[in-house]
Design an enzyme around this catalytic site. Sequence first.
Site, mmCIF file in Angstrom:
data_model
loop_
_atom_site.group_PDB
_atom_site.id
_atom_site.type_symbol
_atom_site.label_atom_id
_atom_site.label_comp_id
_atom_site.label_asym_id
_atom_site.label_seq_id
_atom_site.Cartn_x
_atom_site.Cartn_y
_atom_site.Cartn_z
ATOM 1 N N HIS A 23 0.738 -1.429 -0.106
ATOM 2 C CA HIS A 23 0.378 0.472 0.082
ATOM 3 C C HIS A 23 0.846 1.325 0.320
ATOM 4 O O HIS A 23 0.331 2.460 0.328
ATOM 5 C CB HIS A 23 -0.894 -0.091 1.291
ATOM 6 C CG HIS A 23 -1.805 -1.202 1.448
ATOM 7 N ND1 HIS A 23 -2.832 -1.414 1.271
ATOM 8 C CD2 HIS A 23 -1.449 -2.586 2.175
ATOM 9 C CE1 HIS A 23 -2.903 -2.779 0.983
ATOM 10 N NE2 HIS A 23 -2.267 -3.158 2.133
ATOM 11 N N SER B 116 15.109 21.583 -16.199
ATOM 12 C CA SER B 116 13.866 21.842 -16.805
ATOM 13 C C SER B 116 14.384 22.911 -16.949
ATOM 14 O O SER B 116 15.611 23.202 -17.125
ATOM 15 C CB SER B 116 13.614 22.337 -15.385
ATOM 16 O OG SER B 116 12.552 23.635 -15.348
ATOM 17 N N LYS C 190 16.554 21.064 -11.136
ATOM 18 C CA LYS C 190 15.659 20.431 -11.840
ATOM 19 C C LYS C 190 16.923 18.737 -12.220
ATOM 20 O O LYS C 190 17.509 19.524 -12.634
ATOM 21 C CB LYS C 190 14.705 20.480 -12.378
ATOM 22 C CG LYS C 190 13.188 21.305 -11.590
ATOM 23 C CD LYS C 190 13.127 20.620 -10.317
ATOM 24 C CE LYS C 190 12.291 19.279 -10.682
ATOM 25 N NZ LYS C 190 10.974 19.337 -11.591
ATOM 26 N N GLU D 197 9.269 7.989 -16.414
ATOM 27 C CA GLU D 197 8.462 8.045 -16.207
ATOM 28 C C GLU D 197 7.615 8.268 -17.635
ATOM 29 O O GLU D 197 6.141 6.954 -17.675
ATOM 30 C CB GLU D 197 7.974 9.778 -16.622
ATOM 31 C CG GLU D 197 8.100 10.459 -14.842
ATOM 32 C CD GLU D 197 8.637 11.555 -15.004
ATOM 33 O OE1 GLU D 197 7.506 13.189 -15.329
ATOM 34 O OE2 GLU D 197 9.688 12.446 -15.589
#
Length: 463
Positions: free
Chosen positions: A155, A276, A282, A289
Site C-alpha cells: 500500500h 528543466s 531540477k 516516466e
Amino acid sequence: MTLWHGRFGATPSSELLLYTQSLSFDKKLAIDDLAGSKAHVKGLLRSGIISEEEAEILLATLEKVQAELDSGTFIFENSDEDIHTAIERRVTELAGDTGAKLHTGRSRNDQVATDLRLFTKREMGNVASRILDFQRLLLGLAESAEDVYLPGYTHLQKAQPILLSHYFLSHGWALSRDFDRIIETISRLDVSPLGAGALGGSSLPLDPDFVAAELGFSKRFENSLDAVSDRDFVAESLFDLALLGVHLSRIGEELVLWSSEEFGYLRLDDAYSTGSSMLPQKKNPDIAELARGKAGRVIGSLTGFLATLKGLPLSYNRDLQEDKEPLFDALNQVSLGISALSGMLSSAGFDFSRMRKAADSQFLCAIDLAEWLVSKGVPFRSAHAIIGGLVRDSIERHVDLGELVEAHPQLGAEAAELLLPGVSVQRRRSLGGSGIEAVKLQLSSFHSLLSRDSLRLQSLGLF
Ligand code: ARG
C-alpha cells in the site's frame, strides 16, 4: 498500372490511393517479402509450374531488387500500394513475361500473412533477447547489492525490511514470464500460410509443405480460410508486449519514487535524466516516466487491434491491413523502453545507507517480535495483539518500542535484540522470502533460469 487493371476501366483515384496505401509503413516487410517470394519461386519450380530457367531468372531478379532496396536505389511509384505490389512491379519491369509469373498461385492475402509471420517471429525473438539482457542486468545488480536492505512496501506504506537483491530479482521473475509468453507466441505463430491463395487454395499443384520448410516454418496451414484471416499472432504479440510494457511501467514508477528527494534511494546519472527549461536545480526521471506513459499507448494498440478483428467475416478483409502499425509501434516502443530503462538502471547510483536508514525503524520489525512470541508457544493472533498494543503505546506515549519490549514480561532483552538494525533480514528464513540465505538460493535459481532461457532462445534458430 494496378495489379487488377484488366478488370477495370479507370485508374484508381488519388483519394483511394492515399487512403488505402500501406507502403508508407509496410516497407519494413521488404526483406520478408523477398524471402517469401524466393521460397514461392522454388515451390513453383518444384511443382513444375515454371521451368528451371524461369526460376533462375526470377531468383536473380529478386536478388537484384533486394540489392536496389538495400542500397536505396529502388524507386517507388505512386501506384505502389504496398511493398508487395512494389516488389512484384519491379520484378516484372526487370524480367518481363517471366517476372509476370512470380505471382502464380499466390495472392497478396497469403503473401502478407506469410511476410508478417516471418517478421513477427524474428522481431519477437529480438524482444526476448532484450528481455534476457535486462534480466542479466538485474541479476548483476542483485549480486552486487549483497546484504543491503531497504523498506519493503505494501500500500506504499513501509512494511518490512527486504533485501535490495530480492527487490531486483522480483522484477527479473516478472520478466521471465514475459520471456515465456513470447517464446510460446513464437511457437504458435510458426505456421506458414503460403499456398492458401486468396482464400481457397489453387487449382495449380502448389506444395505448401515445401515452401513452409523453405521459409523455416515448422509447419504449413491446415485451412486456407483460416490461414489468410488469422491474425491471432498479432493480437498475442501485442498482448505480450502490452504486459511487458506494464512491467516496465511498474519499474519506471519505482524509479520515479526512488529518485525523488523524499525517498532518495538513487541518484540518476546525468546522461539518463533531463533538466528543466525553467528551474535550474531540477533533475527529472523522464525515461522512467515514459516507461510508465508509453505502456498506455501499447495497451491502446492491443485493444484497438482487438476491436479491428472483432466481428470480421471470413476470410481476408482489408481491415486486416490495420495489423501492422500497432504491431510495429508496440515492438519499437517496448524495445526502446527496455534499452532506456537498462541504461538508466545500470548508470544510477544507489544510496545504500539511505535505504538501510529508511528500513531501520523499529516498527518494521513488529512481525519479527510477534513471530518470536509464536516460537515461545503464543498463538499468532494473541502475539499480533500484544505487539500491536506495544506499537500503539509507543506512538501515543512517545516511548521507544525497544524499551517497552524489554520491560514486557513475555518479551524482554532477548526479544529487544530483534529490533537492532539488519537483524530482521538475517533471521528471515522461509524459502523464496527476503532473508539472506533464501535470497542466495534464489540468486542461483535465477542464474540457472537465465542459462536455460538463453538456450531456449538459441534453439529457435532466429539469429
Ligand atoms: N496491403 C495489404 C495488407 O496489408 C495487402 C493485402 C491486400 N489484399 C487485398 N486483397 N487487397 O493487408
